[in-house]
Design an enzyme around this catalytic site. Sequence first.
Site, mmCIF file in Angstrom:
data_model
loop_
_atom_site.group_PDB
_atom_site.id
_atom_site.type_symbol
_atom_site.label_atom_id
_atom_site.label_comp_id
_atom_site.label_asym_id
_atom_site.label_seq_id
_atom_site.Cartn_x
_atom_site.Cartn_y
_atom_site.Cartn_z
ATOM 1 N N ASP A 170 -6.870 -26.650 5.564
ATOM 2 C CA ASP A 170 -8.217 -26.919 6.072
ATOM 3 C C ASP A 170 -9.312 -26.350 5.173
ATOM 4 O O ASP A 170 -9.047 -25.569 4.253
ATOM 5 C CB ASP A 170 -8.369 -26.366 7.507
ATOM 6 C CG ASP A 170 -7.704 -25.006 7.680
ATOM 7 O OD1 ASP A 170 -7.533 -24.291 6.685
ATOM 8 O OD2 ASP A 170 -7.349 -24.666 8.824
ATOM 9 N N ASN A 192 -6.757 -18.744 20.273
ATOM 10 C CA ASN A 192 -6.734 -19.824 21.277
ATOM 11 C C ASN A 192 -5.585 -20.800 21.038
ATOM 12 O O ASN A 192 -5.531 -21.848 21.667
ATOM 13 C CB ASN A 192 -8.070 -20.580 21.277
ATOM 14 C CG ASN A 192 -8.349 -21.288 19.949
ATOM 15 O OD1 ASN A 192 -7.533 -21.242 19.030
ATOM 16 N ND2 ASN A 192 -9.499 -21.937 19.848
ATOM 17 N N HIS A 202 -4.912 -22.353 18.117
ATOM 18 C CA HIS A 202 -5.088 -23.408 17.102
ATOM 19 C C HIS A 202 -4.142 -23.193 15.925
ATOM 20 O O HIS A 202 -3.798 -22.057 15.585
ATOM 21 C CB HIS A 202 -6.550 -23.565 16.657
ATOM 22 C CG HIS A 202 -7.107 -22.474 15.800
ATOM 23 N ND1 HIS A 202 -8.394 -21.997 15.938
ATOM 24 C CD2 HIS A 202 -6.592 -21.767 14.765
ATOM 25 C CE1 HIS A 202 -8.632 -21.069 15.033
ATOM 26 N NE2 HIS A 202 -7.551 -20.915 14.306
ATOM 27 N N GLU A 247 -8.180 -27.413 17.300
ATOM 28 C CA GLU A 247 -8.591 -26.605 18.451
ATOM 29 C C GLU A 247 -7.975 -27.169 19.741
ATOM 30 O O GLU A 247 -7.520 -28.318 19.769
ATOM 31 C CB GLU A 247 -10.127 -26.611 18.553
ATOM 32 C CG GLU A 247 -10.847 -26.046 17.332
ATOM 33 C CD GLU A 247 -10.749 -24.524 17.199
ATOM 34 O OE1 GLU A 247 -9.815 -23.903 17.738
ATOM 35 O OE2 GLU A 247 -11.636 -23.941 16.524
HETATM 36 C C1 F6R Z 1 -6.309 -21.108 8.169
HETATM 37 C C2 F6R Z 1 -5.980 -21.750 9.429
HETATM 38 C C3 F6R Z 1 -6.129 -21.060 10.733
HETATM 39 C C4 F6R Z 1 -5.734 -19.583 10.699
HETATM 40 C C5 F6R Z 1 -6.001 -18.942 12.068
HETATM 41 C C6 F6R Z 1 -5.647 -17.462 12.067
HETATM 42 O O1 F6R Z 1 -6.089 -21.974 7.073
HETATM 43 O O2 F6R Z 1 -5.618 -22.882 9.411
HETATM 44 O O3 F6R Z 1 -5.352 -21.721 11.709
HETATM 45 O O4 F6R Z 1 -4.379 -19.478 10.361
HETATM 46 O O5 F6R Z 1 -7.343 -19.101 12.402
HETATM 47 O O6 F6R Z 1 -6.511 -16.797 11.199
HETATM 48 P P1 F6R Z 1 -6.312 -15.247 10.877
HETATM 49 O O7 F6R Z 1 -5.052 -15.140 10.069
HETATM 50 O O8 F6R Z 1 -7.526 -14.887 10.069
HETATM 51 O O9 F6R Z 1 -6.218 -14.539 12.187
#
Ligand code: F6R
Length: 243
Positions: free
Chosen positions: A73, A142, A144, A149
């Site tokens: 992403d 959450n 994701h 989301e």
């Molecule tokens: C990042 C991504 C997100 C993160 C998630 C957890 O490329 O796709 O799904 O893996 O937001 O982020 P952290 O590791 O910062 O808690």
Amino acid sequence: MNVVTNFKWIEAANYDEMSKIAATIFIDHLKKNSETVLGLATGGTPEGFYKELVAAYKAGEVSFAQAKSFNLDEYVGIDPANESSYHYYMDHHLFNHVDMKRDNINLPAGIQSNLEKAAAEYEAMIKAAGNIDIQLLGIGGNGHIGFNEPGTPFDVGTHIIELAQSTREANKVYFDSIEDVPTHAITMGIKTILSSKKIVLLIAGASKQEAFDRLRSRIVTEDFPASALHNHPDVTVIYTDVK
Ligand code: F6R
């Protein structure tokens, strides 16, 4: 809730061990197939994983010269040169330090005149590469995965998504203020993620406890995007410090 699932669950003693176990899985994959198509994630969780990959490359244990990569992403409206962009993150944590060929590195572009078209093209590029061989994932509080989301249909490929307020809050540490956190992102869809041949999901820290428990419950619902992974045959979850 200790429901046994089809996932392979690995409890790591600590963050460093989690990072090492994950890196070893990827390195072994690259050693067996130097042309591996890597699926990569950003965020706080995989920073240690990338350190391990860079260390293994510097020690001559692994090469990325024939590998290809696709990131999950990118924020919409953030320039790749911006330090908060995922392009910058990947250069900083991995690409500047290993022998990946620039032409083999792919991230969704967050600045495009036609984002929907760019998303469809990204999806087509992943397919043309034969889909991802091994996909790294983190998880949002959450649930994701990528930036899918809660509520995102499971049958959608790369697309544009409005970020949940909780995601913007969680990621504001990487920006000057909450107002600077983009409202939208371009992300591989759940369908794209599920088309990967192997998936490695990292979960670290107490802020992920609820997401961890929901994943363990094995209830599959679009309200909890990571639950889609229960439909995939080869998922390894490496977790630490979730209690
Ligand atoms: C990042 C991504 C997100 C993160 C998630 C957890 O490329 O796709 O799904 O893996 O937001 O982020 P952290 O590791 O910062 O808690």
